[in-house]
Write an enzyme that holds these catalytic residues in place. Structure first.
Site, PDB file in Angstrom:
ATOM      1  N   LYS A 102     -94.641   5.442 -14.388  1.00 13.70           N
ATOM      2  CA  LYS A 102     -94.055   5.858 -15.660  1.00 13.70           C
ATOM      3  C   LYS A 102     -94.844   5.338 -16.855  1.00 13.70           C
ATOM      4  O   LYS A 102     -94.962   6.023 -17.875  1.00 13.70           O
ATOM      5  CB  LYS A 102     -92.596   5.396 -15.748  1.00 13.70           C
ATOM      6  CG  LYS A 102     -91.668   6.145 -14.796  1.00 13.70           C
ATOM      7  CD  LYS A 102     -90.220   5.717 -14.982  1.00 13.70           C
ATOM      8  CE  LYS A 102     -89.295   6.514 -14.069  1.00 13.70           C
ATOM      9  NZ  LYS A 102     -87.869   6.136 -14.255  1.00 13.70           N
TER      10      LYS A 102
ATOM     11  N   LYS B  63     -91.303  19.591  -6.023  1.00 12.32           N
ATOM     12  CA  LYS B  63     -89.864  19.354  -6.048  1.00 12.32           C
ATOM     13  C   LYS B  63     -89.206  20.145  -7.177  1.00 12.32           C
ATOM     14  O   LYS B  63     -89.779  20.298  -8.254  1.00 12.32           O
ATOM     15  CB  LYS B  63     -89.592  17.858  -6.233  1.00 12.32           C
ATOM     16  CG  LYS B  63     -88.149  17.434  -6.002  1.00 12.32           C
ATOM     17  CD  LYS B  63     -88.034  15.922  -6.063  1.00 12.32           C
ATOM     18  CE  LYS B  63     -86.591  15.478  -5.818  1.00 12.32           C
ATOM     19  NZ  LYS B  63     -86.445  13.999  -5.878  1.00 12.32           N
TER      20      LYS B  63
ATOM     21  N   LYS C 241     -86.094  19.975 -13.577  1.00 10.87           N
ATOM     22  CA  LYS C 241     -85.776  20.609 -14.859  1.00 10.87           C
ATOM     23  C   LYS C 241     -86.947  20.519 -15.825  1.00 10.87           C
ATOM     24  O   LYS C 241     -86.972  21.205 -16.851  1.00 10.87           O
ATOM     25  CB  LYS C 241     -84.528  19.992 -15.478  1.00 10.87           C
ATOM     26  CG  LYS C 241     -84.736  18.661 -16.161  1.00 10.87           C
ATOM     27  CD  LYS C 241     -83.534  18.337 -17.025  1.00 10.87           C
ATOM     28  CE  LYS C 241     -83.833  17.221 -18.013  1.00 10.87           C
ATOM     29  NZ  LYS C 241     -82.765  17.058 -19.003  1.00 10.87           N
TER      30      LYS C 241
END
Length: 334
Positions: A114, A197, A200
């Protein structure tokens, strides 16, 4: 058993979220005995480890709560709340910061992913949020924590922190939680790419089925889902090299509460011109009622917020003894 799990309030959940996590939560809730407890929380404190828009975060928390309720989480059988309403989460996280070690956190794979190359510019919360995750579960003496592959490392950290705290202060305070990895939880992939995967964040809305999609939209997305020209195989092994076909069979099996082998036994040898309409009908039958309940719930956001407060009251009562014991062990209370 005492099961604890959280989900970030990102809003606009899709089929992958439902089949991969929420449906499993409902199954766990429904399987609990009279002495067992399920605690499900909206991880709004975790959300602020990255930049947020305050109004969007507040709305997403309510919308995510409504979605969980629409999917079958029952506040009479489970404790549903958001972290912010239970200050003991952040209080215990600070206490556990005295036990956790920088080296442990530096090894966290998700922190590296991240933060990327901007580690110096990342928030302290992004680095430290695994300690808050540890507090989330240790606070309630969780025996089991539902985790995916990407969260196993964080649960191991929670166990390490619990063990070190117990040893350092000569107490048997924290339960070491065990991972609960449901074999029934499928990995749902994009309708446009069987190797990616469902997410959104994908710029193509056609890549996912949103829980708020209309019946017609669901049918259209299934009809346009990427496939190959071959019919479905006669055995489940034939799906190994066909990611898009495997994904659609996986979705059908998860929605029908069956297995891919059972789906192949029913549809093997048939083309997608026959299989896709059956899948679309099943998806509409399963997701339509969820969408209708969600719409009703979102028309009364105050009632949804009241569910969170009621759950938080129960959670605060469960959390208080552990927090007091931790403070006492450290010497912060006489």
């Amino acid at each position: 058993m005492r099961v604890v799990s959280g989900i970030q309030p990102t809003g606009n959940l899709h089929l992958g979220n439902y089949l991969g996590a929420i449906k499993q939560w409902v199954a766990m809730q429904d399987a609990m005995g009279s002495d067992d407890v399920c605690l499900f929380f909206l991880a709004d404190l975790h959300a602020i480890s990255l930049p947020v828009v305050p109004s969007e975060l507040a709305n997403a928390t309510v919308e995510m709560t409504a979605t969980l309720l629409a999917c079958g989480i029952d506040p009479e059988r489970s404790i549903l709340f958001n972290q912010t309403r239970v200050p003991a989460h952040s209080e215990l996280a600070w206490l556990l910061n005295g036990t956790a070690r920088m080296g442990w956190l530096n090894r966290m794979t998700q922190w590296k992913d991240k933060a990327g190359k901007n580690r110096e510019g990342s928030s302290v919360a992004l680095f430290d949020y695994p300690v808050l995750q540890a507090a989330d579960v240790l606070l309630y003496q969780a025996t089991h924590v539902p985790v995916g592959e990407d969260q196993k490392q964080h649960l191991e950290l929670a166990r390490d922190i619990a063990t070190k705290f117990n040893v350092d202060f000569g107490v048997e305070l924290f339960t070491l939680p065990e991972p609960f990895v449901s074999k029934a939880a499928p990995r749902i992939m994009s309708l446009r790419d069987g190797a990616a995967k469902m997410s959104k964040s994908d710029p193509s809305d056609a890549s996912r089925i949103n829980l708020i999609d209309s019946d017609d939209t669901i049918v259209a997305k299934v009809k346009k889902a990427k496939t190959d020209p071959e019919p479905l195989p006669e055995s489940v092994d034939g799906l190994d090299t066909r990611p898009e076909a495997r994904n659609l069979v996986t979705i059908y099996a998860a929605l029908a509460d069956s297995t891919p082998a059972e789906v192949i036994a029913q549809f093997g040898g048939q083309g997608f011109g026959q299989f896709k309409p059956a899948l679309a009908d099943l998806a509409v039958a399963r997701l339509g009622p969820i969408r209708e309940r969600l719409t009703t719930l979102l028309n009364d956001r105050a009632a949804v917020a009241a569910v969170l407060e009621s759950g938080a009251e129960k959670a605060r009562a469960l959390a208080a003894p552990t927090l007091r014991a931790a403070q006492k062990a450290i010497g912060l209370q006489a």
